[in-house]
Design a protein around this motif. Structure first.
Motif, PDB file in Angstrom:
ATOM      1  N   GLU A 242       0.844  -1.175   0.055  1.00 52.01           N
ATOM      2  CA  GLU A 242      -0.112   0.104  -0.229  1.00 52.01           C
ATOM      3  C   GLU A 242       0.887   1.276  -0.159  1.00 52.01           C
TER       4      GLU A 242
ATOM      5  N   THR B  28      -5.574   0.453   0.297  1.00 51.26           N
ATOM      6  CA  THR B  28      -7.039  -0.027   0.959  1.00 51.26           C
ATOM      7  C   THR B  28      -7.174   0.800   2.392  1.00 51.26           C
TER       8      THR B  28
ATOM      9  N   LEU C  16     -11.011  -2.189  -2.440  1.00 51.47           N
ATOM     10  CA  LEU C  16     -11.163  -1.063  -1.625  1.00 51.47           C
ATOM     11  C   LEU C  16     -12.359  -1.405  -0.539  1.00 51.47           C
TER      12      LEU C  16
END
Ligand code: HEC
Length: 317
Positions: free
Chosen positions: A146, A193, A216
């Motif tokens: 991420e 996310t 998501l």
């Protein structure tokens, strides 16, 4: 022979009036898209250039001389858009001037009373997650993947920011992103996310790209207005169980798309005006989620329904 001539003349007359009688300008269908695409980026909740917001009725009428119902020539909003292209005061302040057709629509709309249904708030900025009491997803810790994706997006010129100081939850707004909107970008977005708020209004997002955003699962607010998204794309939202606000106005979704949202029990605000969705579809969806408010440009629909009722009443008598 004589009767024929009379009928023919009457028919021609009816045709001629039909051609000249122009329907009243429809704010939701004809004016909102102009303001949304050309003005709100500078005159909205985020930027208030010239201390002016044009994203809601109250704001637009709140400043003297900007909108004077019935008087386009005295309304600054119209005067600014018809200035010569090289005038320093022309609006929009950037990009091409509005087309003649758009200018005329604004003029006619103001002269017809500048009707703007109260609940039609452009961009829906008033509903950012921090401002409403809602259920948040469980705590989030950013993975290395991420963090990498966030860095990649930053490189592309997209700011991915914490929603508040010290928060691990993120927000990204691509509504006015001017770089290339492509698969690479969407793939990176799909890895962030920690996003709870994502604005993809007016972008090139489509059904296939939406598949990449299915991970998501923490999203609470999602803007997809004025995009190519259809019912097919909505199935990729299935896992977003915290979704609280969804804006689909100006897309091609139908009642079938609305039906697909019935399992989103935390959804409270759905904007679906200027789509193919109907009041019937909205009512059906509300049966499985009574707390949901579906905005179809309701006052417009209510008015149409009333007229229909009056007509029926009249027929009964
Ligand atoms: C790129 C940014 C930008 C865009 C897009 C933009 N404006 Fe502006 N607007 C400004 C700035 C900056 C000012 C303040 C300076 C000025 O008055 O010229 C302003 C001022 C105005 C004013 C004067 C406000 C007052 O109190 O008199 C009006 C009316 C206006 N804009 C209407 C519009 C309309 C209508 C659109 C869309 C068709 C639009 N603007 C699009 C930047 C923008």
């Amino acid at each position: 022979m004589k009767t024929n001539t009379i009928l023919l003349t009457a028919g021609l007359f009816a045709l001629a009036t039909a051609a000249t009688a122009r329907a009243e300008v429809d704010f939701a269908k004809q004016i909102a898209p102009i303001l949304e695409k050309r003005c709100v980026e500078c005159h909205g909740a985020e930027k208030k250039k010239g201390k002016l917001r044009l994203d809601s009725r109250a704001e637009a009428f709140g400043k003297e001389d900007v909108l004077i119902a019935g008087k386009a020539d005295e309304s600054e909003l119209y005067r600014r858009v018809i200035l010569p292209a090289d005038d320093d005061d022309i609006m929009p302040a950037e990009g091409d001037p509005l087309s003649k057709a758009e200018q005329d629509l604004l003029r006619d709309w103001i002269n017809e009373g500048a009707k703007w249904p109260e609940e039609l708030v452009l961009g829906g900025q008033a509903d950012a997650p921090a401002q409403v009491a809602i259920e948040w997803p469980p705590e989030h810790k950013a993975s290395d993947a991420e963090k990498k994706a966030v860095a990649k997006l930053n490189e592309l010129g997209i700011a991915v920011r914490p929603i508040a100081q010290n928060s691990t939850w993120l927000t990204a707004n691509l509504r006015v992103y001017s770089g290339e909107f492509n698969d690479e970008l969407v793939t990176a977005l799909g890895q962030v996310t920690g996003l709870v708020d994502l604005n993809l209004a007016n972008t090139k997002i489509n059904d296939a790209m939406l598949a990449k955003l299915a991970p998501l699962k923490n999203l609470m607010t999602l803007h997809l207005e004025n995009t190519q998204v259809t019912d097919t794309g909505l199935k990729h939202l299935a896992g977003m169980e915290y979704l609280h606000y969804l804006n689909l106005y100006g897309t091609a979704i139908t009642d079938e798309g609305l039906a697909q949202l019935k399992d989103h029990q935390r959804l409270r605000k759905l904007y679906a005006w200027q789509t193919k969705a109907t009041a019937e579809g909205a009512t059906k969806l509300k049966e499985s989620n009574p707390d949901l408010s579906v905005n179809l440009g309701e006052s417009l629909i209510v008015v149409a329904e009333k007229k229909e009722e009056e007509k029926k009443e009249g027929e009964k008598k």
